[in-house]
Scaffold this motif. Sequence first.
Motif, PDB file in Angstrom:
ATOM      1  N   LEU A   1      52.576  36.981  29.632  1.00 41.12           N
ATOM      2  CA  LEU A   1      52.897  37.227  27.691  1.00 41.12           C
ATOM      3  C   LEU A   1      54.569  35.928  28.008  1.00 41.12           C
ATOM      4  O   LEU A   1      55.187  36.166  28.373  1.00 41.12           O
ATOM      5  N   PRO A   2      54.960  34.901  26.698  1.00 42.72           N
ATOM      6  CA  PRO A   2      53.413  35.093  25.878  1.00 42.72           C
ATOM      7  C   PRO A   2      52.312  33.786  25.151  1.00 42.72           C
ATOM      8  O   PRO A   2      51.864  34.039  24.496  1.00 42.72           O
ATOM      9  N   ASP A   3      52.541  32.690  26.232  1.00 45.13           N
ATOM     10  CA  ASP A   3      51.775  31.643  26.596  1.00 45.13           C
ATOM     11  C   ASP A   3      50.570  32.419  26.649  1.00 45.13           C
ATOM     12  O   ASP A   3      49.894  31.263  27.447  1.00 45.13           O
ATOM     13  N   LEU A   4      50.573  33.464  27.415  1.00 43.15           N
ATOM     14  CA  LEU A   4      48.523  34.397  28.064  1.00 43.15           C
ATOM     15  C   LEU A   4      48.188  33.236  29.456  1.00 43.15           C
ATOM     16  O   LEU A   4      47.226  32.995  29.395  1.00 43.15           O
ATOM     17  N   GLU A   5      49.053  33.152  30.233  1.00 40.53           N
ATOM     18  CA  GLU A   5      48.743  32.145  31.425  1.00 40.53           C
ATOM     19  C   GLU A   5      48.594  33.352  32.696  1.00 40.53           C
ATOM     20  O   GLU A   5      48.686  34.461  32.705  1.00 40.53           O
ATOM     21  N   ILE A   6      47.487  32.892  33.115  1.00 39.03           N
ATOM     22  CA  ILE A   6      47.148  34.011  34.379  1.00 39.03           C
ATOM     23  C   ILE A   6      47.722  33.370  35.390  1.00 39.03           C
ATOM     24  O   ILE A   6      47.831  32.558  35.931  1.00 39.03           O
ATOM     25  N   ALA A   7      48.705  34.814  35.702  1.00 39.47           N
ATOM     26  CA  ALA A   7      49.595  35.106  36.850  1.00 39.47           C
ATOM     27  C   ALA A   7      49.437  35.355  38.174  1.00 39.47           C
ATOM     28  O   ALA A   7      49.915  34.043  39.255  1.00 39.47           O
ATOM     29  N   GLU A   8      48.600  36.079  38.019  1.00 40.23           N
ATOM     30  CA  GLU A   8      48.163  36.490  39.925  1.00 40.23           C
ATOM     31  C   GLU A   8      46.773  36.658  39.553  1.00 40.23           C
ATOM     32  O   GLU A   8      46.231  37.276  38.277  1.00 40.23           O
ATOM     33  N   ALA A   9      45.816  36.242  39.605  1.00 43.20           N
ATOM     34  CA  ALA A   9      44.678  37.300  40.403  1.00 43.20           C
ATOM     35  C   ALA A   9      44.007  37.187  41.458  1.00 43.20           C
ATOM     36  O   ALA A   9      44.294  36.547  42.275  1.00 43.20           O
ATOM     37  N   GLY A  10      43.042  38.217  41.502  1.00 43.73           N
ATOM     38  CA  GLY A  10      42.402  38.678  42.830  1.00 43.73           C
ATOM     39  C   GLY A  10      41.265  39.171  42.870  1.00 43.73           C
ATOM     40  O   GLY A  10      40.769  39.655  41.966  1.00 43.73           O
ATOM     41  N   ALA A  11      40.694  39.414  43.749  1.00 50.18           N
ATOM     42  CA  ALA A  11      38.966  39.599  43.967  1.00 50.18           C
ATOM     43  C   ALA A  11      38.560  40.276  45.193  1.00 50.18           C
ATOM     44  O   ALA A  11      38.805  39.988  46.468  1.00 50.18           O
ATOM     45  N   THR A  12      37.292  41.258  44.631  1.00 49.49           N
ATOM     46  CA  THR A  12      36.835  41.648  45.926  1.00 49.49           C
ATOM     47  C   THR A  12      34.956  41.858  45.805  1.00 49.49           C
ATOM     48  O   THR A  12      34.923  42.143  44.944  1.00 49.49           O
ATOM     49  N   LEU A  13      34.294  41.265  46.514  1.00 49.91           N
ATOM     50  CA  LEU A  13      32.772  41.559  46.239  1.00 49.91           C
ATOM     51  C   LEU A  13      32.775  42.680  47.241  1.00 49.91           C
ATOM     52  O   LEU A  13      32.585  42.913  48.993  1.00 49.91           O
TER      53      LEU A  13
END
Length: 160
Positions: free
Chosen positions: A42-54
């Motif tokens: 916040l406040p600019d709503l930037e995606i700081a971290e992302a992770g995925a599992t399939l």
Amino acid sequence: MPIRFLRNKVVEVQPQADGMIAVSWRLTDDLLAAEVNIRVQLPDLEIAEAGATLGRLVPRAWSTAPELIKKIEGVRIGAGLRKIAQGLLGGPEGCPVLVQAVLESANAVILHFTRPGLQAGEQLAEQEMLTFLREMIKNNPRLVRSCVAFQDDSPIMQGL
């Protein structure tokens, strides 16, 4: 013999003590188990971290999903996200599940911030609500014809 297919999808938004927003998106069906976790600054709503599992029956083309989701880091939730997500995570080398997960997660973040205003609006009388919505349209003309509620012949639009 009847064919059975069951799919569950859950998106959760949790404000964090460090001022960020954590979003957890999970899809489970008879063929696939997928989880995407995103942290939004916040406040600019930037995606700081992302992770995925399939898991389960993951197509070979989607095997790079845990590395691929990292491409979305640094992107801001807002106008153009659909095209950006499709460009970074979709296409022949991409994973459509990740595109959908990011878009639904972003939608959940937006709803997290708009829900209190909507709940406050539910407490208004009908005439107060019409006045409130008409004022909203004056402040944001792009709402006109954006959905059925703001069509030319709707009660909200009468007299504007």
